[in-house]
Design a protein around this motif. Structure first.
Motif: not given
Length: 196
Positions: A4, A136, A139
């Protein structure tokens, strides 16, 4: 392993108070956003970014849009990743803020003391902690590299969370550079910061 990329928005108007300000980027900031987009496009195979997420404040979306355009992606706006809600000070010229609210700054607030019409450091941290946990989880299910365009305070809070460190508005923080990729890699069951 997935990544990320956290990105602080490009340069905005420093003559007004930020927070939930609706001010966009300066001319310098727009150029920074364009250069970042070009750099990401040039490294698109290496970076492998498949989705772009952004705070919905103009300075963040104006940074995210050129990146999304370069990669042929859309921007998903996430209001939960806004900077601290500084209430009625948002977008107020610095001189007027100093006159009307002398001594009211992020680092002068007590942990549970809110900006006038805004949120406290405690409420801000709890908002970002909750937002990051949900984001979190989402994803990680897809396990593809993403970019999140947000704000300096938000990035500090996320870094504190993944380091397992206490977050405080009283602690001097290293300055987060504008329009720069800051990768978080997920491996061995945890997020960790990595250099580009």
């Amino acid at each position: 392993m997935m990544t990320c990329y956290l990105i602080r928005h490009a340069t905005d108007d420093s003559t007004v108070r930020g927070g939930w300000s609706k001010q966009g980027l300066t001319a310098e900031g727009k150029q920074q956003a364009k250069e970042l987009a070009n750099d990401i496009f040039a490294k698109r195979c290496e970076l492998g970014i498949t989705k772009i997420f952004s705070s919905d404040l103009p300075r963040a979306t104006e940074t995210a849009n050129p990146i999304a355009h370069a990669l042929g992606l859309s921007v998903t706006k996430l209001p939960q990743f806004r900077e601290t809600n500084n209430g009625i000070l948002a977008g107020m010229p610095n001189e007027l803020a100093l006159e009307k609210y002398p001594g009211v700054f992020w680092n002068t607030l007590e942990w549970d003391e809110a900006y006038p019409g805004g949120e406290s450091p405690l409420l801000f941290y709890e908002r970002i902690k909750s937002a990051w946990e949900v984001f979190s989880d989402e994803i990680l299910k897809e396990a593809q590299n993403v970019a999140l365009v947000t704000h300096g305070g938000v990035i500090h809070a996320i870094h504190s969370l993944i380091r397992g460190e206490a977050f405080s508005n009283k602690t001097p923080q290293a300055r987060i550079p504008h329009a720069t990729l800051m990768p978080l890699r997920y491996q061995h069951g945890r997020w960790a910061e990595e250099d580009m």
